[in-house]
Design an enzyme around this catalytic site. Structure first.
Site, PDB file in Angstrom:
ATOM      1  CB  ILE A   1      -4.440  -9.443   0.361  1.00 39.76           C
ATOM      2  CG1 ILE A   1      -5.421 -10.571   0.112  1.00 39.76           C
ATOM      3  CG2 ILE A   1      -4.862  -8.168  -0.362  1.00 39.76           C
ATOM      4  CD1 ILE A   1      -6.802 -10.329   0.697  1.00 39.76           C
TER       5      ILE A   1
ATOM      6  CE1 TYR B   1      -9.608   4.053   7.285  1.00 36.77           C
ATOM      7  CE2 TYR B   1      -9.850   6.407   7.688  1.00 36.77           C
ATOM      8  CZ  TYR B   1      -9.047   5.305   7.495  1.00 36.77           C
ATOM      9  OH  TYR B   1      -7.680   5.447   7.508  1.00 36.77           O
TER      10      TYR B   1
ATOM     11  N   GLY C   1       0.801  -1.214   0.000  1.00 35.13           N
ATOM     12  CA  GLY C   1       0.000   0.000   0.000  1.00 35.13           C
ATOM     13  C   GLY C   1       0.837   1.267   0.000  1.00 35.13           C
TER      14      GLY C   1
ATOM     15  CG  ASP D   1      -7.136 -12.512   3.685  1.00 29.77           C
ATOM     16  OD1 ASP D   1      -7.158 -11.609   4.555  1.00 29.77           O
ATOM     17  OD2 ASP D   1      -8.158 -12.887   3.080  1.00 29.77           O
TER      18      ASP D   1
END
Ligand code: NAD
Length: 359
Positions: free
Chosen positions: A75, A182, A51, A92
């Protein structure tokens, strides 16, 4: 390269120490054992290494702790620099048994858990996002308790605040009534982090990141993504259509500062970490209009237009600026980038990416 001169590179340090025969054998052993204990004995697991944050944090952790001591997982596949620069596994984090297997097989002592569904994407799939954000944290906390890991880093966000929170210089301790899935998941996560510390002694550490800005990896579906996209579009098309309105002030932080803060809170003595939920970090606050002005000063003719979408409501519920004096006092948080410097580095970085064909 992040923080190139600010942290010791272990191999250079060892070479230097061992070159001096006048240092007594005892002193050498003392230094070596201290460093071995503090750094080399640490085996770090990064969850979410592909990320926006993970792709840069993993490289910096490998530089500090040694490549073989930082196991990168995600993942999905990561950049070659990460998959080929040290141990990498597809994992995962919701698969509890596999997570336990990876941790015990690699003798992991610390976890940086970065996997999450971010604010913009989470509003599109509330229940699935809640499940990923919460279950993954509970898996990591339970595992840390059961296997007595040394430390865990898990990022929170300014999304823990809501429309009833004071929006200017938002204090460390204040009203927290988030109205996004979130934000609700981050606030719940903060409470669990503190609970696991108080109840089981799990040494979890956390920062409430503002919007993070970097050019190396694309932003991951958050409300502050415009402040990354705008640099790409400025150089690609000379214009950008912003999904927030021109005077929407939000706190942001350049990635280099965010990574330094992350490693600083993880390296400080446990006694300095007095807030066991998550620390405010301020960074810099600006509006789309101001970032556009700063780009215009370096990209003449750049134009911005505004077409607010569903993310405007999210941004309107968040603070405009943050008070991070508690983190400064407790463990010495520092932040060095202002808007002009960040714009200069972002434009340079994106230009280099374009000319290397890595868009
Ligand atoms: P990102 O979306 O860019 O990266 C998250 C990574 O997690 C992705 O590579 C994704 O593939 C991975 N992932 C998702 N589900 C997974 C699963 N089940 N198992 C393993 N990996 C999985 O997000 P980011 O911007 O790097 O954010 C990292 C953390 O920082 C998140 O917790 C986020 O909430 C927090 N944060 C980010 C920002 C920001 O501006 N980027 C601001 C505040 C907080």
């Amino acid at each position: 390269m992040i923080l190139e001169n600010s942290r010791p590179n272990l191999s250079v340090f060892f070479d230097t120490i061992l070159c001096f025969p006048t240092f007594g054998q005892n002193y050498q052993s003392y230094i070596l054992s201290t460093i071995i204990h503090k750094k080399i004995m640490e085996k770090i697991l990064v969850i979410g290494c592909a990320g926006q944050i993970g792709s840069e944090l993993t490289l910096e952790l490998r530089r500090i702790y040694g490549a073989s001591n930082v196991v990168a997982t995600d993942i999905k596949p990561a950049e070659r620099e990460i998959t080929e620069g040290g141990p990498f596994e597809i994992l995962d984090v919701l698969e509890t048994h596999r997570l336990f297997g990876t941790v015990s097989r690699n003798k992991i002592t610390q976890i940086y858990h970065l996997a999450a569904i971010l604010s913009g994407n989470a509003e599109k799939k509330p229940l699935a996002s809640w499940q990923i954000n919460m279950e993954s944290l509970m898996n990591v906390l339970e595992l840390s308790r059961e296997l007595s890991l040394h430390k865990v880093f898990w990022p929170s966000s300014i999304a823990v605040f809501g429309p009833t929170t004071p929006r200017q210089k938002t204090p460390q301790f204040t009203i927290m009534e988030p109205n996004t899935v979130y934000g609700i998941s981050k606030l719940a996560g903060e409470r669990w982090l503190e609970y696991y510390f108080k109840k089981y002694g799990v040494d979890g550490r956390s920062l409430r990141y503002p919007g993070l800005i970097s050019y190396k990896t694309e932003a991951g579906g958050g409300t502050t993504d415009y402040a990354v996209e705008i640099y790409y579009e400025a150089l690609r098309n000379g214009s950008y259509e912003c999904f927030l309105s021109e005077n929407t002030y939000l706190p942001m932080m350049f990635m280099e500062d965010a990574i330094k803060a992350t490693i600083d809170i993880m390296e400080t003595d446990a006694a300095n970490v007095k807030v066991r939920s998550s620390y405010n970090v301020a960074g810099i606050s600006f509006s789309p209009k101001e970032i556009a002005e700063s780009i215009k000063s370096q990209v003449p003719g750049f134009e911005i237009s505004y077409k607010p979408d569903f993310r405007q409501a999210i941004a309107d519920s968040w603070p405009q600026s943050i008070d991070d004096s508690v983190a400064v006092a407790d463990w010495g948080l520092t932040c060095t980038y202002d808007l002009p410097r960040m714009t200069e580095v972002m434009l340079q970085g994106v230009k280099e990416k374009f000319s290397a064909g890595r868009e």
